[in-house]
Design a protein around this motif. Sequence first.
Motif, PDB file in Angstrom:
ATOM      1  N   GLN A  75       1.133   4.235  -2.859  1.00 15.56           N
ATOM      2  CA  GLN A  75       0.978   5.660  -2.549  1.00 15.56           C
ATOM      3  C   GLN A  75       2.175   6.456  -3.059  1.00 15.56           C
ATOM      4  O   GLN A  75       2.007   7.556  -3.611  1.00 15.56           O
ATOM      5  CB  GLN A  75       0.808   5.868  -1.051  1.00 15.56           C
ATOM      6  CG  GLN A  75      -0.531   5.409  -0.518  1.00 15.56           C
ATOM      7  CD  GLN A  75      -0.617   5.513   1.003  1.00 15.56           C
ATOM      8  OE1 GLN A  75       0.352   5.874   1.684  1.00 15.56           O
ATOM      9  NE2 GLN A  75      -1.779   5.190   1.543  1.00 15.56           N
ATOM     10  N   ALA A  87       1.885   6.824  -6.780  1.00 17.98           N
ATOM     11  CA  ALA A  87       0.854   7.793  -7.120  1.00 17.98           C
ATOM     12  C   ALA A  87       1.369   9.223  -6.897  1.00 17.98           C
ATOM     13  O   ALA A  87       1.111  10.110  -7.708  1.00 17.98           O
ATOM     14  CB  ALA A  87      -0.395   7.553  -6.280  1.00 17.98           C
ATOM     15  N   LEU A  88       2.103   9.440  -5.809  1.00 15.08           N
ATOM     16  CA  LEU A  88       2.674  10.764  -5.554  1.00 15.08           C
ATOM     17  C   LEU A  88       3.722  11.122  -6.602  1.00 15.08           C
ATOM     18  O   LEU A  88       3.777  12.262  -7.063  1.00 15.08           O
ATOM     19  CB  LEU A  88       3.295  10.815  -4.152  1.00 15.08           C
ATOM     20  CG  LEU A  88       2.326  10.878  -2.985  1.00 15.08           C
ATOM     21  CD1 LEU A  88       3.071  10.757  -1.666  1.00 15.08           C
ATOM     22  CD2 LEU A  88       1.510  12.174  -3.028  1.00 15.08           C
ATOM     23  N   GLN A 110       0.830  -1.205   0.000  1.00 13.09           N
ATOM     24  CA  GLN A 110       0.000   0.000   0.000  1.00 13.09           C
ATOM     25  C   GLN A 110       0.865   1.257   0.000  1.00 13.09           C
ATOM     26  O   GLN A 110       0.577   2.221  -0.716  1.00 13.09           O
ATOM     27  CB  GLN A 110      -0.938   0.001   1.211  1.00 13.09           C
ATOM     28  CG  GLN A 110      -2.046  -1.019   1.124  1.00 13.09           C
ATOM     29  CD  GLN A 110      -2.844  -1.147   2.417  1.00 13.09           C
ATOM     30  OE1 GLN A 110      -2.409  -0.721   3.482  1.00 13.09           O
ATOM     31  NE2 GLN A 110      -4.019  -1.752   2.321  1.00 13.09           N
ATOM     32  N   LEU A 111       1.913   1.264   0.799  1.00 14.35           N
ATOM     33  CA  LEU A 111       2.801   2.430   0.851  1.00 14.35           C
ATOM     34  C   LEU A 111       3.520   2.638  -0.483  1.00 14.35           C
ATOM     35  O   LEU A 111       3.671   3.774  -0.939  1.00 14.35           O
ATOM     36  CB  LEU A 111       3.806   2.281   1.989  1.00 14.35           C
ATOM     37  CG  LEU A 111       3.214   2.402   3.396  1.00 14.35           C
ATOM     38  CD1 LEU A 111       4.256   2.013   4.442  1.00 14.35           C
ATOM     39  CD2 LEU A 111       2.691   3.797   3.649  1.00 14.35           C
TER      40      LEU A 111
END
Length: 106
Positions: A97, A100-101, A93-94
């Motif tokens: 993220q 995506a960033l 999950q990290l």
Amino acid sequence: MKTVVIAATGTVVGTAQPLSADDLARACGAEVEWVARLVEVGIVEASGSQPADWCFYSADLQRALEARRLERDFGAGLDAAALILDLSREVRQLRAQLRALSASGR
């Protein structure tokens, strides 16, 4: 030359056709008591009040198979397997993220 024919059958696991505790145990080469322990330590979530009523879905099957592999390959107990699986999910999950960033230019 000898011809070998292998036939396989499968079952689609989904909301319309969940697995029972017996099915999940069989798919993992284990006993229903092992499945009950998976539920106890939080590796899988059972819907239903008693083991005979429990239903499991594809994500549960995947986690159960991963737990079985951790037991077999590394000698991990189910408590350790639960922790490893939770940490692995958190890392995925990290990473998602972060991707995506990065993609958004931040």
